[in-house]
Design a protein around this motif. Structure first.
Motif, PDB file in Angstrom:
ATOM      1  N   GLN A 103       0.823  -1.211   0.000  1.00 37.44           N
ATOM      2  CA  GLN A 103       0.000   0.000   0.000  1.00 37.44           C
ATOM      3  C   GLN A 103       0.864   1.271   0.000  1.00 37.44           C
ATOM      4  OE1 GLN A 103      -3.286   0.036  -0.575  1.00 37.44           O
ATOM      5  NE2 GLN A 103      -2.990  -2.169  -0.820  1.00 37.44           N
ATOM      6  N   PHE A 104       1.952   1.238   0.745  1.00 37.07           N
ATOM      7  CA  PHE A 104       2.857   2.388   0.734  1.00 37.07           C
ATOM      8  C   PHE A 104       3.436   2.595  -0.660  1.00 37.07           C
ATOM      9  CE2 PHE A 104       3.688   1.500   5.458  1.00 37.07           C
ATOM     10  CZ  PHE A 104       2.754   2.442   5.857  1.00 37.07           C
ATOM     11  N   ARG A 105       3.818   1.504  -1.298  1.00 37.72           N
ATOM     12  CA  ARG A 105       4.373   1.618  -2.660  1.00 37.72           C
ATOM     13  C   ARG A 105       3.320   2.135  -3.650  1.00 37.72           C
ATOM     14  NH1 ARG A 105       9.419  -0.678  -2.661  1.00 37.72           N
ATOM     15  NH2 ARG A 105       9.827  -2.157  -1.001  1.00 37.72           N
ATOM     16  N   ALA A 106       2.079   1.719  -3.477  1.00 35.64           N
ATOM     17  CA  ALA A 106       1.002   2.216  -4.336  1.00 35.64           C
ATOM     18  C   ALA A 106       0.810   3.719  -4.130  1.00 35.64           C
ATOM     19  CB  ALA A 106      -0.302   1.464  -4.056  1.00 35.64           C
ATOM     20  N   ALA A 107       0.859   4.158  -2.887  1.00 34.55           N
ATOM     21  CA  ALA A 107       0.733   5.590  -2.596  1.00 34.55           C
ATOM     22  C   ALA A 107       1.898   6.377  -3.189  1.00 34.55           C
ATOM     23  CB  ALA A 107       0.658   5.812  -1.088  1.00 34.55           C
ATOM     24  N   ILE A 108       3.084   5.804  -3.131  1.00 30.39           N
ATOM     25  CA  ILE A 108       4.264   6.448  -3.724  1.00 30.39           C
ATOM     26  C   ILE A 108       4.076   6.610  -5.222  1.00 30.39           C
ATOM     27  CG2 ILE A 108       6.696   6.037  -4.297  1.00 30.39           C
ATOM     28  CD1 ILE A 108       6.891   4.795  -1.388  1.00 30.39           C
ATOM     29  N   ASP A 109       3.615   5.547  -5.868  1.00 27.26           N
ATOM     30  CA  ASP A 109       3.389   5.605  -7.316  1.00 27.26           C
ATOM     31  C   ASP A 109       2.325   6.632  -7.691  1.00 27.26           C
ATOM     32  OD1 ASP A 109       5.343   3.727  -7.824  1.00 27.26           O
ATOM     33  OD2 ASP A 109       3.928   2.039  -7.912  1.00 27.26           O
ATOM     34  N   LEU A 110       1.245   6.686  -6.919  1.00 22.41           N
ATOM     35  CA  LEU A 110       0.181   7.649  -7.191  1.00 22.41           C
ATOM     36  C   LEU A 110       0.669   9.088  -7.045  1.00 22.41           C
ATOM     37  CD1 LEU A 110      -2.908   6.040  -5.428  1.00 22.41           C
ATOM     38  CD2 LEU A 110      -2.624   6.442  -7.878  1.00 22.41           C
ATOM     39  N   GLY A 127       3.369  12.167  -0.951  1.00 20.82           N
ATOM     40  CA  GLY A 127       4.003  10.862  -1.162  1.00 20.82           C
ATOM     41  C   GLY A 127       5.166  10.626  -0.213  1.00 20.82           C
ATOM     42  N   ALA A 128       5.740  11.712   0.304  1.00 21.82           N
ATOM     43  CA  ALA A 128       6.841  11.573   1.259  1.00 21.82           C
ATOM     44  C   ALA A 128       6.393  10.801   2.500  1.00 21.82           C
ATOM     45  CB  ALA A 128       7.378  12.947   1.644  1.00 21.82           C
ATOM     46  N   ASN A 129       5.137  10.965   2.895  1.00 20.00           N
ATOM     47  CA  ASN A 129       4.635  10.228   4.066  1.00 20.00           C
ATOM     48  C   ASN A 129       4.695   8.728   3.839  1.00 20.00           C
ATOM     49  OD1 ASN A 129       4.087  12.495   5.621  1.00 20.00           O
ATOM     50  ND2 ASN A 129       2.065  12.746   4.706  1.00 20.00           N
ATOM     51  N   ALA A 130       4.331   8.306   2.645  1.00 20.40           N
ATOM     52  CA  ALA A 130       4.393   6.873   2.334  1.00 20.40           C
ATOM     53  C   ALA A 130       5.841   6.386   2.366  1.00 20.40           C
ATOM     54  CB  ALA A 130       3.749   6.594   0.982  1.00 20.40           C
ATOM     55  N   TRP A 131       6.746   7.185   1.800  1.00 18.63           N
ATOM     56  CA  TRP A 131       8.170   6.822   1.844  1.00 18.63           C
ATOM     57  C   TRP A 131       8.641   6.697   3.288  1.00 18.63           C
ATOM     58  CZ3 TRP A 131      11.324   4.987  -1.706  1.00 18.63           C
ATOM     59  CH2 TRP A 131      11.096   5.251  -3.049  1.00 18.63           C
ATOM     60  N   MET A 132       8.286   7.680   4.105  1.00 19.12           N
ATOM     61  CA  MET A 132       8.717   7.700   5.498  1.00 19.12           C
ATOM     62  C   MET A 132       8.238   6.447   6.244  1.00 19.12           C
ATOM     63  SD  MET A 132       7.838  10.594   8.321  1.00 19.12           S
ATOM     64  CE  MET A 132       6.104  10.160   8.211  1.00 19.12           C
ATOM     65  N   HIS A 133       6.970   6.106   6.065  1.00 19.95           N
ATOM     66  CA  HIS A 133       6.431   4.925   6.750  1.00 19.95           C
ATOM     67  C   HIS A 133       7.057   3.637   6.214  1.00 19.95           C
ATOM     68  CE1 HIS A 133       3.669   7.118   9.202  1.00 19.95           C
ATOM     69  NE2 HIS A 133       3.128   7.703   8.146  1.00 19.95           N
ATOM     70  N   LEU A 134       7.304   3.585   4.929  1.00 18.85           N
ATOM     71  CA  LEU A 134       7.938   2.405   4.334  1.00 18.85           C
ATOM     72  C   LEU A 134       9.352   2.227   4.884  1.00 18.85           C
ATOM     73  CD1 LEU A 134       7.670   0.085   2.290  1.00 18.85           C
ATOM     74  CD2 LEU A 134       8.502   1.663   0.528  1.00 18.85           C
TER      75      LEU A 134
END
Length: 164
Positions: A5-12, A25-32
């Motif tokens: 899901q984090f990777r999907a958010a990054i892609d979006l 998208g930085a939030n998704a990177w941070m959590h990943l």
């Protein structure tokens, strides 16, 4: 599933026309990165390097990178970055696209900097940074205990170290 899901958010977010959405998208990177730090520190650091190249001024990404680097034994390399974060006045700092948790500029950076110095055997510096972390939180007891313990180690064990 979370990583997916984090990777999907990054892609979006990567190709979104709106700058705010791209920045989110930085939030998704941070959590990943944080999730992977506990699972695979090497992978976490690689992800953090990529995130940092995409968001070079993002303060939460910088802290996540520092955590991943520390987990990979690169503590002294992160000390200057953590010191820079601690120089930011959280009450006055403003980013037009990102709302930051103020603990990035206080508690969390000081805690990690304390760990960097503790790992390197610089117990007096570790005590100083854990004291700084304690000054920035309501429940400061855990940081006070760390500060006292490392101050005692810096003094050659001549101080009483709290237990518990």
């Amino acid at each position: 599933e979370a990583a997916e899901q984090f990777r999907a958010a990054i892609d979006l977010s990567r190709h979104h026309p709106d700058a705010k959405q791209r920045t989110d998208g930085a939030n998704a990177w941070m959590h990943l990165v944080r999730m992977e730090t506990g699972n695979d520190p090497g992978q976490a650091f690689a992800l953090a390097e990529t995130a940092r190249s995409l968001y070079p001024d993002h303060k939460a990404i910088a802290l996540a990178w520092a955590g991943a680097a520390f987990a990979n034994g690169m503590g002294d390399a992160v000390a200057p970055l953590l010191e820079d974060l601690l120089m930011i006045d959280a009450e006055r700092f403003c980013d037009p696209l990102v709302a930051y948790d103020k603990r990035i500029f206080g508690e969390w950076a000081a805690d990690l900097l304390g760990a960097v110095h503790a790992r390197a055997g610089r117990f007096d510096e570790a005590a100083k940074w854990y004291t700084r972390a304690a000054e920035s939180v309501f429940d400061a007891e855990p940081y006070r205990r760390k500060a006292q313990a490392f101050a005692a180690l810096a003094d050659g064990g001549s101080r009483n170290v709290p237990t518990g």
